[in-house]
Every structure is written in structure tokens, then in C-alpha cells.
Scaffold this active site. Structure first.
Site, short mmCIF file in Angstrom:
data_model
loop_
_atom_site.label_atom_id
_atom_site.label_comp_id
_atom_site.label_asym_id
_atom_site.label_seq_id
_atom_site.Cartn_x
_atom_site.Cartn_y
_atom_site.Cartn_z
N ARG A 90 35.50 38.22 -6.08
CA ARG A 90 34.83 37.64 -7.24
C ARG A 90 35.64 36.46 -7.80
O ARG A 90 35.07 35.44 -8.19
CB ARG A 90 34.63 38.70 -8.32
N ASN A 144 24.79 43.31 -7.43
CA ASN A 144 24.40 41.90 -7.47
C ASN A 144 24.63 41.20 -6.14
O ASN A 144 25.52 41.60 -5.38
CB ASN A 144 25.21 41.18 -8.56
N CYS A 164 18.56 45.82 -13.57
CA CYS A 164 19.48 44.93 -14.28
C CYS A 164 19.49 45.35 -15.74
O CYS A 164 18.51 45.87 -16.26
CB CYS A 164 19.02 43.48 -14.14
N HIS A 194 18.29 37.56 -13.15
CA HIS A 194 19.20 36.57 -13.74
C HIS A 194 18.55 35.20 -13.91
O HIS A 194 19.23 34.19 -13.98
CB HIS A 194 20.50 36.46 -12.94
N TYR A 244 21.83 34.01 -18.67
CA TYR A 244 22.12 33.36 -17.38
C TYR A 244 21.46 31.98 -17.28
O TYR A 244 21.88 31.17 -16.45
CB TYR A 244 21.67 34.24 -16.22
#
Length: 421
Positions: A90, A144, A164, A194, A244
């Protein structure tokens, strides 16, 4: 009822376990299995999970295992919350795109594509093993990028629904502004994972009074501040976008910010170390307050509602899920995965009808859907050209030179996770 959590060693898990304990009448779990290859973390999380159940008087059994096949055997539902490559991957997703002036984020843009490429093959392997162990099991995906992963699962014929926590978080905030119970707030929630907008906020159900205009008039400044977007933008849109959408509506501003502060991955990694130290305390028998800063707010309540509905329990009749479009949004392909309100039951999920969508939102949804088509193709079949095509299609990239450079960087930073590279 047996429920299995793949990625059960996550520091998220005590949030989930707390929800299972509190809402046991909605979802009566007899056995909860936490599966994770990181056995040291799993032991700590599992110990706290058992103490949470004991403190709240839940009689269910909690099992921990690194053996996936053992863990999913006989499961009625399997919840996926894994992170291939961990926080280290990440960290990469959030940093190398910035070198091209593109947003660095784990679900959006080039970082999001990298995560999809790492994740889809692993999730599909897990799903096949679930199907062999119990063909009737439901797979609930919280991993995700949820839209792309759910689409991969559905295309492979799995009984899968994506989940989500964005919608349930907004529902709770709106309920607080309105002074009503969260269950009384129904969102006209539309978009892709998102990439969503609240086009209505209704009291009492899908046909209730739309109080969104009142909400924006009375609480627009607070809502805008939460989203880190200017209030005039909300007034112009007349809807509430997901936070987002800031990556799209204020992309360059976000890039400047990200270049001047530690990555979210670094913050989370430090937080996880503190949380694991807390979980090791045998006196701790509730989720610590620090966990609220880890992310995933209300995840447990959304997961309980969805699992209960799919398994014939008493979950909420309408829930925001990720599932096939199937004609719900006529400007998208039927096999696109959309995030909308749906009815949920043992036979699956059925999206509620959605009023005509403003072209301002529909156009962006169509663009990102095209990117997701190409992203899934790259995840399933590999190859530099497929990665390049996906990046070129993404509305936050789009330029040949950026896509070309980002393709090489993505492959270089993820080679150990890409069998074809």
C-alpha cells in the site's frame, strides 16, 4: 451458522467481532473462523475476539487457523478482507504515482490498478476453494478495489456481493444532523464503488420524503468540511458526493497535499503496531478507541446486515451493495458492477430502480466503468499492454506519457505479485 473471515488477522477484525457480538440477534453465529497466514497476528486478534465475545455474553465459538481449506469448510458465508502485500505494498501504491503528478491512492488511479492486479488472482483462488468446500456459501467482498474484485467474482460464477462502508457512514452522519435514528434514513445512493453520489436522502424508506435539500441548506458547511470540498461545489451539484470524489474534483490539490505529508499507509502501519500491542493485553476485552482511527467505520454493522439478509436472518430490507448492473443504469453494460440500494435476501440482491442520472455523474461513471473493464482484463490475463491500456483509460491519468511511465513503475514495484511479469 458458521461464518469465516479471510484476512481475520487484520487489525480491523475486532471491529467486526464487536458487531457480531452486539448484533447476535440479527446474525446468530454459532462458529466464527478467522483465517490468516500471519499466525502471530492471528493469535493476538483471535485472543481479543474471544474476550469480546465473552464480555458481551456471546456463546459462539471462535476458531483461528492459517489453513484456508479448513477454515472455509462448511461455512455459510465467507467474508473477504485481505490485503495482498500488506501495508508495504500500500505504501508503494500511495507514493510512486506522485512522481508523475498523479494521485497516489490504494483504490483510485494507478495505485488502485496495482492493488487490483495483486488481488484479483488471489481472491479468485480463494473463491474456488470456497466453492469446492460449500457451493452454496455466499462470498461477501470487502477487499478493495471492491468493484473490480466483485466483478471478477461474479464473472467467475460465484455467489458474491461487494460491500463498502461509505454509504453506512454517510447514513449515520445524516441521521445525526436530522436528529433521527439511522434506520429511518434511506439513501438514494448511486454510482460505482468509491465513485458514488447521494442524490436523495429519504425518511422512512425508498418512497419517503426527500430531505436532501433541507440537509444541504442546514448542514452544508459541515458536510462540505467532512468531504474536504468547497461548499459552493455541493450547492452546484445539489447532491452529496462520496469523499473519494475529492480525488476527481480536486485532483491537483490532493497531489500537492500528498507530496508534503507521510502516506496514509505509513500512518496505518504505525497505528497497527500500537493496536497489536493493545491486543496482546489479556485484560483487554473490548475494541480500543484507537481502532476508530484505523478506518472502516460501521463496517461491522454493514457486514452483519448483509450477511443476515443473505442467510435469511433479520437484516435491513434495503442495503447498499455492489452487484451487477443488469439494466439498472441503462448507460452502463449489464455486467458492470454498480453500487446502489438493493433488496437483499437468500436468493441474492436486486437493485432498486434508480431515477435518471445527471450526465455530469453518468459520464464519469461510464468512463471509470471502461477503465474497470480494462483493469479486470489486465488482472486476469496480465501483460504490459493491458496494464498500459487500463492506465490510459483512467480519467485521472489519460495522457500517453503518464500512462507509459506509470506502467513501467507499476510492474517494477509489483513484480513479486505478478506471475506474468
Amino acid at each position: 451458522m458458521k461464518l469465516t473471515v479471510v484476512g481475520g488477522g487484520s487489525t480491523y477484525t475486532p471491529e467486526l467481532v464487536d458487531g457480531f457480538a452486539r448484533l447476535r440477534d440479527t446474525l446468530p453465529i454459532e462458529e466464527l473462523v478467522l483465517v490468516d497466514p500471519a499466525e502471530d497476528r492471528l493469535d493476538l486478534v483471535g485472543g481479543l475476539a474471544r474476550r469480546i465475545f465473552a464480555r458481551q455474553g456471546h456463546g459462539g465459538k471462535i476458531v483461528t487457523t492459517a489453513d484456508l481449506d479448513r477454515g472455509v469448510e462448511g461455512a455459510d458465508a465467507v467474508l473477504l478482507q485481505l490485503r495482498v502485500g500488506g501495508q508495504a505494498a500500500r505504501e508503494q501504491d500511495e507514493t510512486w504515482p506522485l512522481e508523475c503528478g498523479c494521485v497516489g491512492q490504494e483504490t483510485t488511479g494507478a495505485g488502485g490498478l496495482a492493488k487490483a492486479l495483486r488481488t484479483v488472482p488471489v481472491v479468485l483462488d480463494i473463491a474456488e476453494r470456497v466453492r469446492r468446500a460449500n457451493p452454496g456459501a455466499w462470498i461477501i467482498d470487502f477487499t478493495n478495489p471492491v468493484g473490480i474484485v466483485t466483478r471478477a467474482l461474479l464473472r467467475a460464477g460465484h455467489r458474491a456481493v461487494g460491500l463498502c462502508n461509505v454509504a453506512i457512514g454517510l447514513q449515520r452522519k445524516f441521521a445525526g444532523h436530522l436528529g433521527v435514528a439511522p434506520a429511518d434514513v434511506h439513501l438514494d445512493h448511486v454510482g460505482l464503488n468509491h465513485l458514488t453520489w447521494e442524490t436523495g436522502v429519504r425518511l422512512g424508506g425508498p418512497s419517503g420524503e426527500d430531505v436532501l435539500p433541507k440537509l444541504l441548506t442546514g448542514h452544508g458547511d459541515t458536510i462540505a468540511a467532512d468531504l474536504r470540498l468547497p461548499r459552493p461545489l455541493l450547492d452546484h451539484l445539489g447532491v452529496v458526493p462520496s469523499y473519494y470524489l475529492r480525488y476527481y474534483y480536486a485532483h491537483d490539490e490532493v497531489v500537492r497535499e500528498l507530496r508534503t505529508k507521510p502516506s496514509r499507509a505509513a500512518e496505518v502501519a504505525a497505528m497497527e503496531r500500537r493496536l497489536l500491542d493493545m491486543y496482546a493485553d489479556p485484560a483487554l476485552d473490548e475494541k480500543p478507541a484507537l481502532l476508530a482511527k484505523r478506518g472502516g467505520a460501521y463496517y461491522s454493522e454493514a457486514a452483519v446486515d448483509l450477511a443476515a439478509g443473505l442467510l435469511g436472518g433479520s437484516g435491513s430490507p434495503y442495503q447498499v451493495v455492489n452487484t451487477y448492473n443488469a439494466g439498472t443504469l441503462p448507460f452502463l453494460p449489464d455486467d458492470a458492477v454498480i453500487e446502489v440500494q438493493a433488496t437483499v435476501g437468500p436468493t441474492g440482491v436486486t437493485p432498486l430502480p434508480v431515477p435518471a442520472v445527471d450526465p455530469l455523474f453518468a459520464g464519469l461513471m461510464a468512463n471509470v466503468t471502461a477503465y474497470e473493464d480494462l483493469a479486470l482484463d489486465a488482472a486476469l490475463r496480465g501483460g504490459r499492454d493491458r496494464v498500459f491500456r487500463a492506465l490510459l483509460a483512467h480519467p485521472l491519468i489519460g495522457q500517453y506519457a503518464y500512462a507509459d511511465t506509470l506502467t513501467d513503475q507499476l510492474i517494477a514495484h509489483n513484480r513479486e505479485h505478478l506471475t506474468w511479469a
